[in-house]
Enzyme design. Structure first.
Site, PDB file in Angstrom:
ATOM      1  N   LYS A 224       0.858  -1.191   0.000  1.00  0.00           N
ATOM      2  CA  LYS A 224       0.000   0.000   0.000  1.00  0.00           C
ATOM      3  C   LYS A 224       0.893   1.239   0.000  1.00  0.00           C
ATOM      4  O   LYS A 224       1.812   1.342   0.804  1.00  0.00           O
ATOM      5  CB  LYS A 224      -0.909   0.009   1.224  1.00  0.00           C
TER       6      LYS A 224
ATOM      7  N   ARG B  21      -9.727 -12.363   1.362  1.00  0.00           N
ATOM      8  CA  ARG B  21     -10.527 -13.451   0.785  1.00  0.00           C
ATOM      9  C   ARG B  21      -9.792 -14.785   0.889  1.00  0.00           C
ATOM     10  O   ARG B  21     -10.420 -15.849   0.940  1.00  0.00           O
ATOM     11  CB  ARG B  21     -10.896 -13.126  -0.652  1.00  0.00           C
TER      12      ARG B  21
END
Length: 514
Positions: free
Chosen positions: A274, A349
């Protein structure tokens, strides 16, 4: 873990002179029809000299209120098509903050709501909203002392029953646990400290806690989760844990709920690091796991009969370093599905898929099972539905109107959500691109700019966890709903500084514990 408990108050007149209370907070659309003549006279006088009354929370000095503190906090209009019960939560937050700043420690809460089904839970919503405003971060409470930063000890709620008060206290206890787990910085709530906090929170309750910390066992049973955790293994305190919570109420089991919670205690993005300041606030990427634990806390206190709840939480740190997993890797899930990694910042996920695969095994022999995953999963959910939880369900759940029920109750309890359909394009999106892989975890663009960026991850979860074997047409259909709280998980939208909201604990409690 103290919090301002709700106390049922049946008689307002008697309560106004009861020394237990030191302030009166009135939340209403306007203040023209108060149930006490003395209060009405005092408010009418104040309205003549203070035009803020009816527009914002105002503190008034008057002998007719406990502690001579009267706080008037208006909801604003309530009869427009788009008005909802959150107006009472918002007004209560402003009013209780005034009461606390004025030195009140045991305020009364009087809620005046229209006779409308939309506002049937206004008293409860106002109390829970007040508690949201009063909550302070765990680190601050531990450093400075709980009573110093959270001095309000109880709230007398006028017009509710003792049973209502017990219910609200159980819901708030669950929400507080969820806020603590979600809102605490990444070292205080590192994976195994997260597990320890859960163990302490459920000590002496009907909820059993087991924690898997063995790295070899985790590698064997949770291969996708451990790909995310791989780089964290170099630092002892960052090693992962899987927390399993189980509750079984008295009597024959009538329904089984199974929850998977994403517990990314810190998400650097991994190899897809990020950048541009986007890492700030990523200690809150455990909001889904926090909500799961919070709901179980409410269940533990209310002890609903005939209900069985099983939850698995993956407490993991997605670190960056020489051993970080990278895009293009192919990893076989617990369900035996070969997953090609598309972006390491789509790590949640992967964690959820293995948890769901284990829960799927439980569900196959369970009574009336329903599976949920809860996660701060995608920026797309926040962009698409704003401050609402996004519900994406499979065909079995849609046939049972699972999301519709949750959304309807969420509207009544100020824990709202939006329903998103799972479509064929979502399953096409995650299909493997070669014979080397079965499915793709994601593309390499941010979810917020990817069409259907919060819907297709549900398709991935279904495929990677083996839930596609339990569709409507199968021999063992299993209802499954994914809840993305990336937009609803904090109150105000600032992931670094806003208070965690504990969504969707209120809605789940209303559906299963009320």
């Amino acid at each position: 873990m103290a919090f301002p408990i709700s106390v049922a108050v049946a008689d307002l007149t008697a309560a106004l002179s009861d020394p237990r209370w030191d302030a009166l907070l009135i939340v209403a659309e306007d203040f023209t029809a108060l149930p006490s003549a003395s209060l009405q006279a005092a408010v009418s006088q104040f309205q003549q000299i203070d035009q803020r009354i009816g527009k914002e929370a105002v503190l008034c000095l008057t002998e007719v209120a406990p502690g001579q503190r009267l706080i008037l906090s208006a909801t604003g209009p309530l009869n427009r098509d788009y008005d909802d019960v959150r107006a009472f939560a918002d007004a209560a937050k402003q009013g209780i903050s005034q009461a606390k700043s004025a030195g009140a420690r045991s305020p009364l809460l009087l809620v005046l709501a229209p006779q409308s089904p939309v506002y049937q839970q206004a008293k409860a919503v106002a109390y829970l909203g007040a508690c949201q405003a009063l909550w302070q971060p765990l680190e601050g409470r531990e450093a400075l002392g709980e009573t110093k930063v959270e001095p309000v000890q109880q709230v007398g709620v006028v017009g509710i029953s003792d049973a209502d008060a017990d219910y609200l206290n159980a819901v708030e206890a669950g929400k507080r646990l969820a806020r603590d787990l979600c809102g605490t910085e990444p070292e205080r709530m590192a994976p195994r400290r997260f597990a320890d906090y859960c163990t302490e929170a459920f000590a002496g309750t009907p909820v059993s806690v087991s924690v898997e910390r063995d790295v070899m066992k985790l590698n064997q049973d949770y291969p996708l989760l451990m790909a995310v955790a791989r780089c964290s293994l170099q630092v002892e305190r960052h090693k992962p844990a899987v927390i399993r919570l189980e509750y079984q109420g008295d009597g024959p089991v009538e329904q089984t709920l199974l929850f998977a919670g994403k517990g990314l205690v810190y998400d650097t993005g991994g190899a897809d690091l990020k950048t541009g300041g986007a890492m700030a606030g990523m200690s809150r990427d455990k909001g889904g796991a926090a909500a799961v634990a919070g709901f179980l806390k409410t269940v533990a206190l209310l002890k609903p009969k005939g209900l069985k709840v099983i939850a698995e939480i993956g407490a993991v740190r997605n670190s960056i370093g020489a051993d970080a997993f990278v895009p293009d890797e192919i990893i076989q899930s617990h369900a035996g599905v070969r997953v090609r990694i598309g972006n390491t910042d789509a790590e949640g996920r992967l964690v959820l898929a293995d948890l769901l695969s284990h829960l799927r095994e439980d569900a196959k022999s369970a009574v009336n099972p329903v599976l949920y995953s809860i996660a701060t999963l995608t920026g797309h959910a926040a962009r698409a539905v704003g401050p609402y939880s996004a519900l994406v369900e499979n065909g079995v759940a849609r046939q049972q109107q699972l999301s519709a029920q949750l959304a309807e109750l969420g509207d009544l309890w100020a824990d709202p959500s939006e329903i998103s359909r799972s479509r064929r394009e979502d399953f096409s999106f995650i299909k493997g691109r070669s014979c080397a892989d079965d499915i793709l975890s994601c593309n390499n663009a941010p979810s917020s700019v990817t069409p259907r960026g919060h819907q297709f991850p549900m398709a991935f979860l279904v495929a990677a966890a083996g839930l596609d074997q339990h569709a409507l047409a199968s021999e063992t259909p299993l209802p499954y709903c994914h809840i993305d709280i990336a937009g609803s998980g904090v109150d105000g939208g600032d992931w670094q500084h806003s208070k965690p909201s504990a969504a969707p604990v209120q809605a789940l409690a209303a559906l299963y514990c009320r």
